[in-house]
Write a protein that holds these residues in place. Structure first.
Motif, PDB file in Angstrom:
ATOM      1  N   ASP A 128       0.927  -1.408   0.221  1.00 30.44           N
ATOM      2  CA  ASP A 128      -0.210  -0.157   0.019  1.00 30.44           C
ATOM      3  C   ASP A 128       0.813   1.298   0.095  1.00 30.44           C
ATOM      4  N   LEU A 129       1.891   1.334   0.786  1.00 28.34           N
ATOM      5  CA  LEU A 129       2.821   2.568   0.827  1.00 28.34           C
ATOM      6  C   LEU A 129       3.395   2.529  -0.475  1.00 28.34           C
ATOM      7  N   ALA A 130       4.088   1.747  -0.993  1.00 26.79           N
ATOM      8  CA  ALA A 130       4.724   1.667  -2.423  1.00 26.79           C
ATOM      9  C   ALA A 130       3.731   2.084  -3.658  1.00 26.79           C
ATOM     10  N   SER A 131       2.622   1.663  -3.201  1.00 23.46           N
ATOM     11  CA  SER A 131       1.399   2.028  -4.584  1.00 23.46           C
ATOM     12  C   SER A 131       1.196   3.804  -4.116  1.00 23.46           C
ATOM     13  N   ILE A 132       1.149   4.016  -3.000  1.00 28.82           N
ATOM     14  CA  ILE A 132       0.660   5.427  -2.826  1.00 28.82           C
ATOM     15  C   ILE A 132       1.861   6.309  -3.286  1.00 28.82           C
ATOM     16  N   LEU A 133       3.101   5.935  -2.925  1.00 25.79           N
ATOM     17  CA  LEU A 133       4.192   6.564  -3.456  1.00 25.79           C
ATOM     18  C   LEU A 133       4.473   6.842  -5.161  1.00 25.79           C
ATOM     19  N   HIS A 134       4.062   5.629  -5.639  1.00 24.63           N
ATOM     20  CA  HIS A 134       4.178   5.688  -7.199  1.00 24.63           C
ATOM     21  C   HIS A 134       2.967   6.481  -7.791  1.00 24.63           C
ATOM     22  N   LYS A 135       1.769   6.256  -6.885  1.00 26.53           N
ATOM     23  CA  LYS A 135       0.618   7.060  -7.627  1.00 26.53           C
ATOM     24  C   LYS A 135       0.898   8.585  -7.602  1.00 26.53           C
ATOM     25  N   ARG A 136       1.302   8.869  -6.279  1.00 24.13           N
ATOM     26  CA  ARG A 136       1.522  10.476  -6.021  1.00 24.13           C
ATOM     27  C   ARG A 136       2.777  11.032  -7.086  1.00 24.13           C
ATOM     28  N   PHE A 137       3.740  10.200  -7.024  1.00 28.31           N
ATOM     29  CA  PHE A 137       4.808  10.710  -7.997  1.00 28.31           C
ATOM     30  C   PHE A 137       4.420  10.846  -9.325  1.00 28.31           C
ATOM     31  N   ASN A 138       3.749   9.893  -9.860  1.00 28.95           N
ATOM     32  CA  ASN A 138       3.032  10.070 -11.046  1.00 28.95           C
ATOM     33  C   ASN A 138       2.092  11.345 -11.256  1.00 28.95           C
ATOM     34  N   GLN A 139       1.588  11.728 -10.127  1.00 36.04           N
ATOM     35  CA  GLN A 139       0.558  12.856 -10.214  1.00 36.04           C
ATOM     36  C   GLN A 139       1.460  14.099 -10.097  1.00 36.04           C
ATOM     37  N   LEU A 140       2.477  14.204  -9.400  1.00 32.84           N
ATOM     38  CA  LEU A 140       3.369  15.203  -8.901  1.00 32.84           C
ATOM     39  C   LEU A 140       3.821  15.832 -10.346  1.00 32.84           C
ATOM     40  N   MET A 151       1.609  17.773 -12.677  1.00 34.37           N
ATOM     41  CA  MET A 151       1.226  19.029 -11.793  1.00 34.37           C
ATOM     42  C   MET A 151       2.431  19.949 -11.929  1.00 34.37           C
ATOM     43  N   LEU A 152       3.396  19.584 -11.648  1.00 34.58           N
ATOM     44  CA  LEU A 152       4.800  20.563 -11.744  1.00 34.58           C
ATOM     45  C   LEU A 152       4.649  20.924 -13.032  1.00 34.58           C
ATOM     46  N   LEU A 153       4.647  20.448 -14.016  1.00 35.76           N
ATOM     47  CA  LEU A 153       4.633  20.845 -15.462  1.00 35.76           C
ATOM     48  C   LEU A 153       3.534  21.942 -15.779  1.00 35.76           C
ATOM     49  N   HIS A 154       2.382  21.404 -15.328  1.00 35.51           N
ATOM     50  CA  HIS A 154       1.198  22.485 -15.378  1.00 35.51           C
ATOM     51  C   HIS A 154       1.324  23.674 -14.697  1.00 35.51           C
ATOM     52  N   ILE A 155       1.821  23.593 -13.432  1.00 39.19           N
ATOM     53  CA  ILE A 155       2.275  24.972 -12.713  1.00 39.19           C
ATOM     54  C   ILE A 155       3.426  25.794 -13.162  1.00 39.19           C
ATOM     55  N   SER A 156       4.406  24.998 -13.669  1.00 40.20           N
ATOM     56  CA  SER A 156       5.600  25.725 -14.300  1.00 40.20           C
ATOM     57  C   SER A 156       5.379  26.413 -15.608  1.00 40.20           C
TER      58      SER A 156
END
Length: 220
Positions: free
Chosen positions: A111-123, A126-131
């Motif tokens: 569960d922890l690895a899945s959350i980190l992987h999902k959040r990294f793919n969303q980050l 998001m950074l590209l959109h903000i920048s």
């Protein structure tokens, strides 16, 4: 022609929500055992983890333990306890110590690895959109926030920052879950103020900057 009140109504109508109406905080955190731990659904596990992290922080920061020294001392203490336990068990005909094959459930790490992987793919998107500067007030807010975080980080060492981050993980989600409406309204009001300020700045200053003539493309 749109008036200023129409623009204000448009801004207010797009009040920001941190996670959207359809996503509760438990779902945003993954909806698994990690989310239950962060939201204190399992109080025993959450409290045990908080105590363990606090003890580790005290050992490293207050008592200034070295990591290798601490690891060796823990190993020595564990071996001595097991030796005494085994000796007493042999004398009194008790059942000896048995270490379980799996101390922590494997699903927790999945569960922890899945959350980190999902959040990294969303980050990254998001950074590209903000920048890209599409929402300039939000872009400036992120820049200022990162700068403030860098200033705060210069006053704390890495261990303290990790512990502060852990405390935020243990407290902010449950606070947001209990006061979701109030926090969303506060954040929405801040975004509205920033957007109004940016529109005023854009109207009074940026639009008055002289620009060169726009060349039209030749059509055949």
């Amino acid at each position: 022609m749109a008036t200023s009140s129409d623009s204000d109504n448009e801004i207010i109508g797009t009040r920001a929500k941190l996670f959207g109406h359809e996503k509760p905080i438990h779902q945003v955190l993954g909806g698994g055992k990690v989310a239950d731990m962060l939201l204190w659904r399992n109080r025993n596990v959450s409290a045990a983890l908080l105590v363990a992290m606090t003890v580790i922080w005290l050992l490293f920061e207050i008592f200034e333990y070295n990591f290798v020294t601490l690891l060796c001392h823990i190993s020595i203490t564990t071996m001595l306890v097991l030796f005494i336990w085994s000796t007493v068990a042999d004398i009194l005909k008790w059942k000896g110590p048995q270490i379980p094959d799996i101390i922590l459930q494997e699903s927790f790490f999945h569960d922890l690895a899945s959350i980190l992987h999902k959040r990294f793919n969303q980050l990254l998107p998001m950074l590209l959109h903000i920048s890209s500067g599409i929402d300039l007030p939000f872009f400036l807010l992120i820049i200022v926030s990162l700068y403030i975080l860098s200033v705060i980080g210069s006053y704390f060492n890495f261990v303290n920052l990790l512990y502060i981050g852990f405390l935020c993980m243990q407290t902010l989600p449950i606070v947001y879950e209990r006061y979701e409406e109030e926090i969303n309204n506060l954040v929405g009001d801040m975004i509205i103020v920033l957007r109004k300020s940016y529109r005023s700045f854009n109207k009074n200053y940026l639009n008055k900057i002289p620009r060169g003539p726009v060349k039209q493309k030749k059509t055949r």
